[in-house]
Structure formats: C-alpha cells, structure tokens
Design an enzyme around this catalytic site. Structure first.
Site, PDB file in Angstrom:
ATOM      1  N   GLY A   1       0.935  -1.129  -0.098  1.00  0.00           N
ATOM      2  CA  GLY A   1      -0.060   0.079  -0.039  1.00  0.00           C
ATOM      3  C   GLY A   1       0.961   1.182   0.164  1.00  0.00           C
ATOM      4  N   ILE A   2       2.077   1.148  -0.635  1.00  0.00           N
ATOM      5  CA  ILE A   2       3.046   2.416  -0.602  1.00  0.00           C
ATOM      6  C   ILE A   2       2.429   3.577  -1.545  1.00  0.00           C
ATOM      7  CG2 ILE A   2       4.076   1.451  -2.505  1.00  0.00           C
ATOM      8  CD1 ILE A   2       6.163   3.043   0.247  1.00  0.00           C
TER       9      ILE A   2
ATOM     10  N   GLY B   1      -0.682   4.506  -1.392  1.00  0.00           N
ATOM     11  CA  GLY B   1      -1.734   5.202  -0.637  1.00  0.00           C
ATOM     12  C   GLY B   1      -1.383   6.224   0.582  1.00  0.00           C
TER      13      GLY B   1
ATOM     14  N   LEU C   1      -0.399  -2.207   4.705  1.00  0.00           N
ATOM     15  CA  LEU C   1      -1.255  -1.226   4.531  1.00  0.00           C
ATOM     16  C   LEU C   1      -2.008  -1.477   3.377  1.00  0.00           C
ATOM     17  CD1 LEU C   1       1.184   1.909   5.450  1.00  0.00           C
ATOM     18  CD2 LEU C   1       0.071   0.335   6.820  1.00  0.00           C
TER      19      LEU C   1
ATOM     20  N   SER D   1      -9.814  -0.089   0.639  1.00  0.00           N
ATOM     21  CA  SER D   1     -10.062   0.525   1.687  1.00  0.00           C
ATOM     22  C   SER D   1     -11.342   1.579   2.006  1.00  0.00           C
ATOM     23  CB  SER D   1      -8.593   1.517   2.272  1.00  0.00           C
ATOM     24  OG  SER D   1      -8.681   2.630   1.212  1.00  0.00           O
TER      25      SER D   1
ATOM     26  N   SER E   1      -8.783  -1.363  11.776  1.00  0.00           N
ATOM     27  CA  SER E   1      -9.537  -0.418  11.579  1.00  0.00           C
ATOM     28  C   SER E   1     -10.641  -0.243  12.753  1.00  0.00           C
ATOM     29  CB  SER E   1     -10.166  -0.395  10.334  1.00  0.00           C
ATOM     30  OG  SER E   1     -11.244   0.724  10.154  1.00  0.00           O
TER      31      SER E   1
ATOM     32  N   GLU F   1     -13.525   0.726  11.911  1.00  0.00           N
ATOM     33  CA  GLU F   1     -14.766   0.267  11.452  1.00  0.00           C
ATOM     34  C   GLU F   1     -15.290  -1.110  11.955  1.00  0.00           C
ATOM     35  OE1 GLU F   1     -17.109   1.534   9.161  1.00  0.00           O
ATOM     36  OE2 GLU F   1     -15.806   3.275   9.396  1.00  0.00           O
TER      37      GLU F   1
ATOM     38  N   TYR G   1     -16.289  -4.450   3.817  1.00  0.00           N
ATOM     39  CA  TYR G   1     -14.844  -3.803   4.361  1.00  0.00           C
ATOM     40  C   TYR G   1     -14.660  -4.270   5.866  1.00  0.00           C
ATOM     41  CZ  TYR G   1     -11.430  -0.497   5.948  1.00  0.00           C
ATOM     42  OH  TYR G   1     -10.036  -0.062   6.482  1.00  0.00           O
TER      43      TYR G   1
ATOM     44  N   LYS H   1     -11.844  -6.620   7.178  1.00  0.00           N
ATOM     45  CA  LYS H   1     -10.703  -6.026   8.160  1.00  0.00           C
ATOM     46  C   LYS H   1     -10.567  -7.048   9.678  1.00  0.00           C
ATOM     47  CE  LYS H   1      -8.603  -2.571   6.290  1.00  0.00           C
ATOM     48  NZ  LYS H   1      -6.951  -2.984   6.389  1.00  0.00           N
TER      49      LYS H   1
ATOM     50  N   HIS I   1      -8.062   8.712   9.980  1.00  0.00           N
ATOM     51  CA  HIS I   1      -6.952   9.578   9.910  1.00  0.00           C
ATOM     52  C   HIS I   1      -7.081  10.144   8.462  1.00  0.00           C
ATOM     53  CE1 HIS I   1      -5.396   5.610   9.813  1.00  0.00           C
ATOM     54  NE2 HIS I   1      -4.645   5.983   8.921  1.00  0.00           N
TER      55      HIS I   1
HETATM   56  P1  NDP Z   1      -5.350   4.166   0.571  1.00  0.00           P
HETATM   57  O1  NDP Z   1      -6.569   3.753   0.017  1.00  0.00           O
HETATM   58  O2  NDP Z   1      -5.107   5.426   0.500  1.00  0.00           O
HETATM   59  O3  NDP Z   1      -4.358   2.981   0.080  1.00  0.00           O
HETATM   60  C1  NDP Z   1      -4.611   1.771  -0.069  1.00  0.00           C
HETATM   61  C2  NDP Z   1      -3.336   1.075  -0.662  1.00  0.00           C
HETATM   62  O4  NDP Z   1      -3.752  -0.428  -0.869  1.00  0.00           O
HETATM   63  C3  NDP Z   1      -2.823   1.631  -2.113  1.00  0.00           C
HETATM   64  O5  NDP Z   1      -1.654   1.753  -2.086  1.00  0.00           O
HETATM   65  C4  NDP Z   1      -3.634   0.850  -2.999  1.00  0.00           C
HETATM   66  O6  NDP Z   1      -2.698   0.604  -4.175  1.00  0.00           O
HETATM   67  C5  NDP Z   1      -3.229  -0.674  -2.240  1.00  0.00           C
HETATM   68  N1  NDP Z   1      -3.873  -1.922  -2.684  1.00  0.00           N
HETATM   69  C6  NDP Z   1      -5.074  -1.999  -3.336  1.00  0.00           C
HETATM   70  N2  NDP Z   1      -5.493  -3.193  -3.570  1.00  0.00           N
HETATM   71  C7  NDP Z   1      -4.381  -4.081  -3.443  1.00  0.00           C
HETATM   72  C8  NDP Z   1      -3.810  -5.169  -3.904  1.00  0.00           C
HETATM   73  N3  NDP Z   1      -4.689  -6.279  -4.455  1.00  0.00           N
HETATM   74  N4  NDP Z   1      -2.454  -5.523  -3.698  1.00  0.00           N
HETATM   75  C9  NDP Z   1      -1.628  -4.788  -3.133  1.00  0.00           C
HETATM   76  N5  NDP Z   1      -1.939  -3.580  -2.723  1.00  0.00           N
HETATM   77  C10 NDP Z   1      -3.166  -3.099  -2.958  1.00  0.00           C
HETATM   78  O7  NDP Z   1      -5.608   3.620   2.260  1.00  0.00           O
HETATM   79  P2  NDP Z   1      -4.794   4.558   3.612  1.00  0.00           P
HETATM   80  O8  NDP Z   1      -3.425   4.633   3.207  1.00  0.00           O
HETATM   81  O9  NDP Z   1      -5.792   5.471   3.978  1.00  0.00           O
HETATM   82  O10 NDP Z   1      -4.922   3.244   4.408  1.00  0.00           O
HETATM   83  C11 NDP Z   1      -3.917   2.148   4.952  1.00  0.00           C
HETATM   84  C12 NDP Z   1      -4.613   1.058   5.469  1.00  0.00           C
HETATM   85  O11 NDP Z   1      -4.986   1.358   6.768  1.00  0.00           O
HETATM   86  C13 NDP Z   1      -5.428   0.517   4.629  1.00  0.00           C
HETATM   87  O12 NDP Z   1      -5.523  -0.885   4.978  1.00  0.00           O
HETATM   88  C14 NDP Z   1      -6.777   1.004   5.194  1.00  0.00           C
HETATM   89  O13 NDP Z   1      -7.882   0.158   5.081  1.00  0.00           O
HETATM   90  C15 NDP Z   1      -6.455   1.252   6.723  1.00  0.00           C
HETATM   91  N6  NDP Z   1      -7.162   1.958   7.515  1.00  0.00           N
HETATM   92  C16 NDP Z   1      -7.104   3.328   7.212  1.00  0.00           C
HETATM   93  C17 NDP Z   1      -7.840   4.261   7.897  1.00  0.00           C
HETATM   94  C18 NDP Z   1      -7.757   5.882   7.705  1.00  0.00           C
HETATM   95  O14 NDP Z   1      -8.422   6.490   8.454  1.00  0.00           O
HETATM   96  N7  NDP Z   1      -7.124   6.230   6.533  1.00  0.00           N
HETATM   97  C19 NDP Z   1      -8.273   3.906   9.221  1.00  0.00           C
HETATM   98  C20 NDP Z   1      -8.051   2.548   9.658  1.00  0.00           C
HETATM   99  C21 NDP Z   1      -7.547   1.587   8.604  1.00  0.00           C
HETATM  100  P3  NDP Z   1      -3.482   1.341  -5.535  1.00  0.00           P
HETATM  101  O15 NDP Z   1      -2.773   2.694  -5.511  1.00  0.00           O
HETATM  102  O16 NDP Z   1      -2.832   0.668  -6.628  1.00  0.00           O
HETATM  103  O17 NDP Z   1      -4.745   1.336  -5.332  1.00  0.00           O
HETATM  104  P1  GDP Z   2     -15.106   5.608   6.689  1.00  0.00           P
HETATM  105  O1  GDP Z   2     -15.557   6.182   8.303  1.00  0.00           O
HETATM  106  O2  GDP Z   2     -14.149   4.756   6.448  1.00  0.00           O
HETATM  107  O3  GDP Z   2     -16.508   4.963   5.987  1.00  0.00           O
HETATM  108  O4  GDP Z   2     -14.904   6.876   6.266  1.00  0.00           O
HETATM  109  P2  GDP Z   2     -15.664   8.014   4.830  1.00  0.00           P
HETATM  110  O5  GDP Z   2     -14.815   9.338   5.046  1.00  0.00           O
HETATM  111  O6  GDP Z   2     -16.086   7.351   3.569  1.00  0.00           O
HETATM  112  O7  GDP Z   2     -17.078   7.965   5.683  1.00  0.00           O
HETATM  113  C1  GDP Z   2     -16.986   8.753   7.126  1.00  0.00           C
HETATM  114  C2  GDP Z   2     -18.530   9.165   7.322  1.00  0.00           C
HETATM  115  O8  GDP Z   2     -18.937  10.276   6.325  1.00  0.00           O
HETATM  116  C3  GDP Z   2     -19.711   7.814   6.936  1.00  0.00           C
HETATM  117  O9  GDP Z   2     -20.525   7.823   7.992  1.00  0.00           O
HETATM  118  C4  GDP Z   2     -20.448   8.330   5.639  1.00  0.00           C
HETATM  119  O10 GDP Z   2     -21.679   7.787   5.698  1.00  0.00           O
HETATM  120  C5  GDP Z   2     -20.312   9.924   5.775  1.00  0.00           C
HETATM  121  N1  GDP Z   2     -20.749  10.516   4.565  1.00  0.00           N
HETATM  122  C6  GDP Z   2     -21.646  11.335   4.570  1.00  0.00           C
HETATM  123  N2  GDP Z   2     -21.778  11.875   3.174  1.00  0.00           N
HETATM  124  C7  GDP Z   2     -20.667  11.179   2.644  1.00  0.00           C
HETATM  125  C8  GDP Z   2     -19.990  11.166   1.322  1.00  0.00           C
HETATM  126  O11 GDP Z   2     -20.526  12.013   0.298  1.00  0.00           O
HETATM  127  N3  GDP Z   2     -18.867  10.507   1.045  1.00  0.00           N
HETATM  128  C9  GDP Z   2     -18.281   9.543   1.962  1.00  0.00           C
HETATM  129  N4  GDP Z   2     -17.360   8.902   1.740  1.00  0.00           N
HETATM  130  N5  GDP Z   2     -19.069   9.516   3.287  1.00  0.00           N
HETATM  131  C10 GDP Z   2     -19.886  10.526   3.727  1.00  0.00           C
END
Ligand code: NDP
Ligand code: GDP
Length: 325
Positions: free
Chosen positions: A8-9, A11, A82, A86, A127, A129, A151, A155, A181
């Site tokens: 997930g580099i 992301g 990572l 997601s 997560s 979630e 999802y 997780k 975050h």
């Molecule tokens: P992002 O969606 O920004 O990044 C996800 C990464 O996973 C991307 O690099 C994506 O690659 C990669 N990926 C997707 N499918 C595959 C696959 N089949 N094989 C390898 N890599 C894959 O997520 P975040 O950086 O925000 O989050 C990092 C991790 O933390 C995730 O696992 C997320 O579920 C978890 N998490 C995040 C939270 C948040 O608030 N951000 C909260 C709690 C947990 P590509 O660019 O090619 O799509």
């Molecule tokens: P999540 O907590 O990982 O699902 O992060 P999201 O940012 O996708 O959603 C956070 C909250 O925002 C959830 O309760 C959604 O239902 C609410 N939400 C309301 N409107 C929107 C929208 O237009 N897009 C997304 N992504 N979330 C929304």
C-alpha cells in the site's frame, strides 16, 4: 540500516510512513500493483518529495507467489501491511474483491512471512470500522466488535488472523486499530477530502455546491502523519500487541463541513445538499476511540487537532486547484 517493506505504498499512509522511515534511516521498499500508468504509484511520494528515495516493487496481495518473491528479495526487518480495498462504500459494490484483498490478502502475506522463515516484525492496518455498531460509547482494545460493512468484516478477518499467527507461531505481529485519519493525501472519495476539495473549488469559483450523504454520523479524526508514528512505535516494542490509535474526540460530518467551509470564509449551509444516494446500506453512527494503552505503552499522543487538520487540507486543495486553474 533497517529495511522496511510497505504494502500500500501508493496510498495515503504508505506515503507518510515511507517519509517517517526514511527520516529514521531505513531502506524503504514498497509494493505496488502493476498499473497502466506507473507514475501513478509514486504520485503521493512525489508530493512529499521522496519518490526517488523509495524502491518500488511489483506485487499484489492476492498473489501469494509475488509476496514470497518480494520477501525473499527484500529481506525486510519490518513489514507494514497497509494495502487494502479501503473504501467502505465501495465494499458493498465489490464485496468479494474487498474480501480477497482486505481480508485474504492478510492471510497471504502472513503465510508468506511464515514460509520465508525470515525474522520479520509484522504490522497489520486494522480499523475502527471493526467496532461498527459500537458496543460502548468509547471504544478500546477490549470493546467487542460489530462490523457493519463487507470492508469491516474483511478487516476483522485480517485482525484475527494477525492475532492467530502471533499466538500460533510466536510471530512479532501487531495490529493497530486506527480510527479515521486524514491529510491532504487522503483519497478524494473519503468524506473529509471530498469536503475540502469542494470548499477549495467553490472558493475559486470552479464549482457551486457539494452533495453529501449522512451528515449526522460522527468520527474520531486525526492526522495521518501522527498515526504512522504509532505504527512504527508498535514495531519497536519487545512484545507485539494490539493498540487503539485515536484522538478521543468525535465530531459529526456536519461539524467538519462547518469548520472546513469557515476556514475559507464560507457558510456550509449555502453550499451543502444532502443526497440520499450517498447513504450507506448500514451506517456506522459514532466512533470515538480510547487510546490510553497507546499513550501508556508507546508514549504516543496525537499532535494535530481537527481545526488544524481541516485547515491544512483546505489550504492544500486551494493551492492545487489554483495552480490547475
Ligand atoms: P489508501 O486507500 O490510500 O491506500 C490503499 C493502498 O492499498 C493503495 O496503495 C492501493 O494501491 C493498495 N492496494 C489496493 N489493492 C491492492 C492489492 N490487491 N494488492 C496490493 N495493494 C493493494 O488507504 P490508506 O493509506 O488511507 O490506509 C492504509 C491502510 O489502513 C488500509 O489498509 C486501510 O484500510 C487502513 N485504515 C485506514 C484508515 C484511515 O482512516 N485512513 C483507518 C483505519 C484503517 P493502488 O494505489 O494501486 O490502489
Ligand atoms: P469511513 O469512516 O471509513 O467510512 O470514512 P468515510 O470518509 O468514507 O465516511 C465517513 C462518514 O461520512 C460515514 O458515516 C459516511 O456515511 C459519511 N458520509 C456522508 N456523506 C458522505 C459522502 O458523500 N462520501 C463519503 N465517503 N462519506 C460520507
């Protein structure tokens, strides 16, 4: 010099974690999926100015052979998993893919670590979630889980298989139960970034309004830069464990709108419209985390508050859109 492998580099968290590890003197290798535009994998790393310092290698969480090959080649001291599908909302449209990547992907990577026989420390990106329909107003490591989306179910499988490999094979495997975050590098589909991007567009006269779903859900939002520090701290402990990482404050989507629009001198009520198309089949109404264990055991505390986070995101989107205009 320590070596880290990050799935997930490309992301949000992958980019900030890579930056942190480079600052600490690590060699950083990142796994990325093959993509028709290879530049894409480095976009966020480029934004942070570190694209040339990270080694990017092909691999996919659904392909065990690619994971084994990568581990044997990189021989990392620490593996940060990572990678995931997601986005919660998409997980109802693509539940099987979500299960395969976000859930089975963890099985694959752990199995690759075990088969490689390397003395690896493993981090799993779990997560908040997983708490879903929260069974307590403040969620900690001991709060029962109640996932509310494909999802979250995936997780949860990833979380428990991490615990299981720790208990079965003595693997140094830790699970960070991170609450939401955000940052200027957050994906555009997540609600905070959707809002800050729209605020910037409206301020610059590029678009008029913003359609959102449920404004009353509340989230415990922190800054991604703070949260990747917690990941690293978990890996430096003598013993592995599970840790909730959160700010302890929870605010509604409506409040986030108010803060972000206000930062640009706008009133969200003039621009935001609720569109039920964005409602979810099952909602997670309230998340608020208790990070007391992380405070005590890791010495971790968040540095960036919500107002500063929203301001940084709005400013970054204003900067990007005004350059593009
Ligand atoms: P992002 O969606 O920004 O990044 C996800 C990464 O996973 C991307 O690099 C994506 O690659 C990669 N990926 C997707 N499918 C595959 C696959 N089949 N094989 C390898 N890599 C894959 O997520 P975040 O950086 O925000 O989050 C990092 C991790 O933390 C995730 O696992 C997320 O579920 C978890 N998490 C995040 C939270 C948040 O608030 N951000 C909260 C709690 C947990 P590509 O660019 O090619 O799509
Ligand atoms: P999540 O907590 O990982 O699902 O992060 P999201 O940012 O996708 O959603 C956070 C909250 O925002 C959830 O309760 C959604 O239902 C609410 N939400 C309301 N409107 C929107 C929208 O237009 N897009 C997304 N992504 N979330 C929304």
């Amino acid at each position: 010099m320590k070596t880290a492998l990050i799935t997930g580099i490309s992301g949000q968290d992958g980019a900030y974690l890579a930056q942190l590890l480079l600052e600490k003197g690590y060699h950083v290798a990142g796994m990325a999926r093959r993509c028709s535009n290879p530049d894409q994998a480095r976009a966020r790393l480029r934004w942070l100015g570190i694209a040339d310092e990270v080694e990017i290698l092909d691999g996919d969480l659904t392909d065990l052979s690619s994971l084994l090959r990568l581990l044997t080649r990189v021989r990392p001291d620490e593996v940060y998993n990572l990678g995931a599908q997601s986005f919660v909302a998409l997980s109802w449209q693509q539940p099987i893919l979500t299960g395969e990547v976000t859930g089975m992907g963890v099985f694959n990577l752990l199995e690759a670590v075990r088969l490689s026989n390397l003395p690896v420390r493993f981090y799993q990106a779990s997560s908040s979630e997983m708490f879903g329909k929260a069974q307590a107003p403040l969620q900690s490591e001991t709060t029962p889980f109640y996932p509310r989306s494909p999802y979250a179910v995936a997780k949860l499988a990833g979380h428990w298989i991490t615990v299981n490999y720790r208990e079965s094979f003595g693997l140094h495997a830790s699970s960070g139960i991170l609450f939401n975050h955000e940052s200027p590098l957050r994906g555009m589909e997540f609600v905070t970034r959707k809002i800050t991007n729209a605020v910037a567009g409206i301020k610059l006269g590029l678009n008029q309004g913003l359609e959102l779903g449920n404004l009353e859900a509340t989230r415990d939002w922190g800054h991604a830069r703070d949260y990747v520090k917690a990941m690293w701290l978990m890996m430096q402990q003598d013993s592995p464990g599970d840790y909730v990482i959160a700010t302890g404050h929870s605010v509604s989507i409506r409040s986030f709108c108010e803060i972000a629009f206000r930062h640009a001198g706008l009133d969200y009520r003039d621009h935001v419209r609720v569109n039920p198309a964005f409602f979810r089949p099952a909602e997670v109404d309230c998340l608020r985390g208790d990070a007391a264990k992380a405070h005590q055991a890791l010495g971790w505390a968040p540095q960036v508050g919500l107002e500063a986070l929203a301001a940084e995101m709005v400013e970054a989107d204003l900067h990007r859109l005004s350059r593009a205009a």
